[in-house]
Design an enzyme around this catalytic site. Sequence first.
Site, PDB file in Angstrom:
ATOM      1  N   ASP A  89       0.872  -1.180   0.000  1.00 33.04           N
ATOM      2  CA  ASP A  89       0.000   0.000   0.000  1.00 33.04           C
ATOM      3  C   ASP A  89       0.911   1.232   0.000  1.00 33.04           C
ATOM      4  OD1 ASP A  89      -2.832   1.068   2.008  1.00 33.04           O
ATOM      5  OD2 ASP A  89      -1.481   2.214   0.726  1.00 33.04           O
ATOM      6  N   ILE A  90       0.789   2.042  -1.014  1.00 32.07           N
ATOM      7  CA  ILE A  90       1.729   3.175  -1.176  1.00 32.07           C
ATOM      8  C   ILE A  90       1.684   4.109   0.031  1.00 32.07           C
ATOM      9  CG2 ILE A  90       0.150   4.794  -2.374  1.00 32.07           C
ATOM     10  CD1 ILE A  90       2.608   5.276  -4.304  1.00 32.07           C
ATOM     11  N   ASN A 123      -6.601  13.491 -10.137  1.00 32.32           N
ATOM     12  CA  ASN A 123      -7.387  13.897 -11.311  1.00 32.32           C
ATOM     13  C   ASN A 123      -7.195  15.398 -11.502  1.00 32.32           C
ATOM     14  OD1 ASN A 123      -9.268  15.330  -9.587  1.00 32.32           O
ATOM     15  ND2 ASN A 123     -10.082  13.301  -9.075  1.00 32.32           N
ATOM     16  N   GLY A 179      -9.476   5.279  -5.311  1.00 35.44           N
ATOM     17  CA  GLY A 179      -8.181   4.612  -5.535  1.00 35.44           C
ATOM     18  C   GLY A 179      -7.052   5.147  -4.678  1.00 35.44           C
ATOM     19  N   VAL A 180      -5.889   5.322  -5.339  1.00 33.52           N
ATOM     20  CA  VAL A 180      -4.712   5.839  -4.623  1.00 33.52           C
ATOM     21  C   VAL A 180      -5.019   7.221  -4.042  1.00 33.52           C
ATOM     22  CG1 VAL A 180      -2.369   6.728  -4.993  1.00 33.52           C
ATOM     23  CG2 VAL A 180      -3.052   4.588  -6.045  1.00 33.52           C
ATOM     24  N   ASP A 181      -5.703   8.038  -4.841  1.00 35.14           N
ATOM     25  CA  ASP A 181      -6.055   9.416  -4.444  1.00 35.14           C
ATOM     26  C   ASP A 181      -6.806   9.400  -3.113  1.00 35.14           C
ATOM     27  OD1 ASP A 181      -7.570  12.103  -6.455  1.00 35.14           O
ATOM     28  OD2 ASP A 181      -6.212  12.125  -4.735  1.00 35.14           O
ATOM     29  N   SER A 238      -2.759   5.672 -14.016  1.00 34.00           N
ATOM     30  CA  SER A 238      -3.820   5.447 -15.016  1.00 34.00           C
ATOM     31  C   SER A 238      -4.273   4.005 -15.144  1.00 34.00           C
ATOM     32  CB  SER A 238      -3.398   5.942 -16.419  1.00 34.00           C
ATOM     33  OG  SER A 238      -3.348   7.348 -16.440  1.00 34.00           O
ATOM     34  N   GLY A 244      -5.796   2.079 -13.007  1.00 35.52           N
ATOM     35  CA  GLY A 244      -6.956   1.678 -12.188  1.00 35.52           C
ATOM     36  C   GLY A 244      -8.235   2.206 -12.798  1.00 35.52           C
ATOM     37  N   VAL A 245      -8.818   3.177 -12.129  1.00 35.06           N
ATOM     38  CA  VAL A 245     -10.086   3.783 -12.601  1.00 35.06           C
ATOM     39  C   VAL A 245      -9.939   4.276 -14.045  1.00 35.06           C
ATOM     40  CG1 VAL A 245     -11.572   5.836 -12.280  1.00 35.06           C
ATOM     41  CG2 VAL A 245     -10.872   4.458 -10.313  1.00 35.06           C
TER      42      VAL A 245
HETATM   43  N1  APR Z   1      -1.366   1.653  -2.992  1.00 36.31           N
HETATM   44  C1  APR Z   1      -0.789   1.322  -4.166  1.00 36.31           C
HETATM   45  N2  APR Z   1      -1.459   1.180  -5.311  1.00 36.31           N
HETATM   46  C2  APR Z   1      -2.800   1.374  -5.264  1.00 36.31           C
HETATM   47  C3  APR Z   1      -3.478   1.728  -4.077  1.00 36.31           C
HETATM   48  C4  APR Z   1      -2.705   1.866  -2.901  1.00 36.31           C
HETATM   49  N3  APR Z   1      -3.249   2.210  -1.728  1.00 36.31           N
HETATM   50  N4  APR Z   1      -4.806   1.871  -4.373  1.00 36.31           N
HETATM   51  C5  APR Z   1      -4.922   1.594  -5.691  1.00 36.31           C
HETATM   52  N5  APR Z   1      -3.730   1.289  -6.230  1.00 36.31           N
HETATM   53  C6  APR Z   1      -3.396   0.943  -7.616  1.00 36.31           C
HETATM   54  C7  APR Z   1      -4.522   0.464  -8.486  1.00 36.31           C
HETATM   55  O1  APR Z   1      -4.698  -0.925  -8.310  1.00 36.31           O
HETATM   56  C8  APR Z   1      -3.983   0.814  -9.867  1.00 36.31           C
HETATM   57  O2  APR Z   1      -3.114  -0.187 -10.321  1.00 36.31           O
HETATM   58  O3  APR Z   1      -2.941   2.140  -8.224  1.00 36.31           O
HETATM   59  C9  APR Z   1      -3.162   2.093  -9.633  1.00 36.31           C
HETATM   60  C10 APR Z   1      -3.858   3.378 -10.080  1.00 36.31           C
HETATM   61  O4  APR Z   1      -5.240   3.263  -9.821  1.00 36.31           O
HETATM   62  P1  APR Z   1      -6.173   4.556  -9.450  1.00 36.31           P
HETATM   63  O5  APR Z   1      -5.912   4.971  -8.074  1.00 36.31           O
HETATM   64  O6  APR Z   1      -7.559   4.183  -9.823  1.00 36.31           O
HETATM   65  O7  APR Z   1      -5.646   5.722 -10.379  1.00 36.31           O
HETATM   66  P2  APR Z   1      -5.930   6.010 -11.928  1.00 36.31           P
HETATM   67  O8  APR Z   1      -6.220   4.773 -12.698  1.00 36.31           O
HETATM   68  O9  APR Z   1      -4.788   6.866 -12.369  1.00 36.31           O
HETATM   69  O10 APR Z   1      -7.265   6.864 -11.900  1.00 36.31           O
HETATM   70  C11 APR Z   1      -7.217   8.152 -11.322  1.00 36.31           C
HETATM   71  O11 APR Z   1      -9.084   7.598  -9.973  1.00 36.31           O
HETATM   72  O12 APR Z   1      -8.991   7.585  -7.742  1.00 36.31           O
HETATM   73  C12 APR Z   1      -9.387   8.331  -8.783  1.00 36.31           C
HETATM   74  O13 APR Z   1      -9.207  10.616  -8.071  1.00 36.31           O
HETATM   75  C13 APR Z   1      -8.609   9.606  -8.869  1.00 36.31           C
HETATM   76  O14 APR Z   1      -9.951  10.481 -10.632  1.00 36.31           O
HETATM   77  C14 APR Z   1      -8.710   9.903 -10.334  1.00 36.31           C
HETATM   78  C15 APR Z   1      -8.635   8.517 -10.957  1.00 36.31           C
END
Ligand code: APR
Length: 293
Positions: free
Chosen positions: A10-11, A24, A32-34, A118, A120-121
């Site tokens: 977990d980052i 975003n 997600g990570v955000d 990018s 994930g979501v």
């Molecule tokens: N630690 C490490 N990696 C994580 C964590 C965490 N706690 N949570 C999610 N991830 C991974 C996901 O599995 C994915 O592989 O991070 C990667 C990026 O996923 P997202 O967080 O969904 O980011 P992204 O795909 O860039 O989409 C960004 O999603 O969360 C919203 O506000 C954010 O609108 C923005 C969009």
Amino acid sequence: MTTVTAVRGDITEERVDAIVNAANNGMRGGGGVDGAIHRAGGPAVLEDCIARFPDGLATGDAGWTTAGDLPARWVIHTVGPNFAAGERDRSLLESCYRRVLEVADELGARSVAFPLISAGVYGWPRADAIEAAVATIAATRTRVEEVRLVAFDDAVHRQMQAVVLRLFRPPTGAGTVGSLFDRDVAQWGLRGDPYVWRALRARFADTPLPTDWFSLRSLLTRAVEEVIGTPLTSAADAVYLPEFDPGHGMSAGAVSPAWWAQTGIPILLDRQAALADPPSPPEPPTGPEPPDA
Ligand code: APR
């Protein structure tokens, strides 16, 4: 010299100077990570986002805030292209990694942890998201000494590891099992075999060489079977491992148990034998004394 490793976790728990947020354009938090970073970092992170990014952040750009209650000192936010919404410009994804390292250099951060931007979501195809991350980091000059790519699950970690080991070969100690793998093999079995080779080289980088070939053979056989998940005596001529597939389908990620049993492992045993009993240098040519020069 920048070291790059793929870690599983977990980052928000990474103990580095800066962790990277997959944000975003609005820069006011999200999922997600955000979401994880804002939850763990506390309100100070959002307050700093509002103060420092009143108009948000452009896709492909990066900017820093305080890390609040997180172990890291800074959060470097970056916004990846939203593949799911039709944003397919890969140079924007590459720009995220380049700009984050530029901001890290401005801050004097020496260790940085990235999530897979990018992937994930935003839906960027995972294999290409990993390639873009690792290749861009490898091509970017930076004073950052340690980069960690953080995978949130095991499958992503193995896939990341396969790419990282291709571009960032960890050093092997002298007289270790890993050092037997230093020289690549001229010809491979199927396309996944080089990934297994590099994974074992990294795994055994500090493992002292056994003194006898039999112990080495059982160590290597067990390790290969664990990676490919099938006995080397299996009749299967190819085992498909998705984490070794750079997105080209079956043959790209296939590993050949027979190649390992009949070629790969014997090559390594020969190398161990050569270390134990190096071939004597060729005898100087005998024959009539050359005429005095
Ligand atoms: N630690 C490490 N990696 C994580 C964590 C965490 N706690 N949570 C999610 N991830 C991974 C996901 O599995 C994915 O592989 O991070 C990667 C990026 O996923 P997202 O967080 O969904 O980011 P992204 O795909 O860039 O989409 C960004 O999603 O969360 C919203 O506000 C954010 O609108 C923005 C969009």
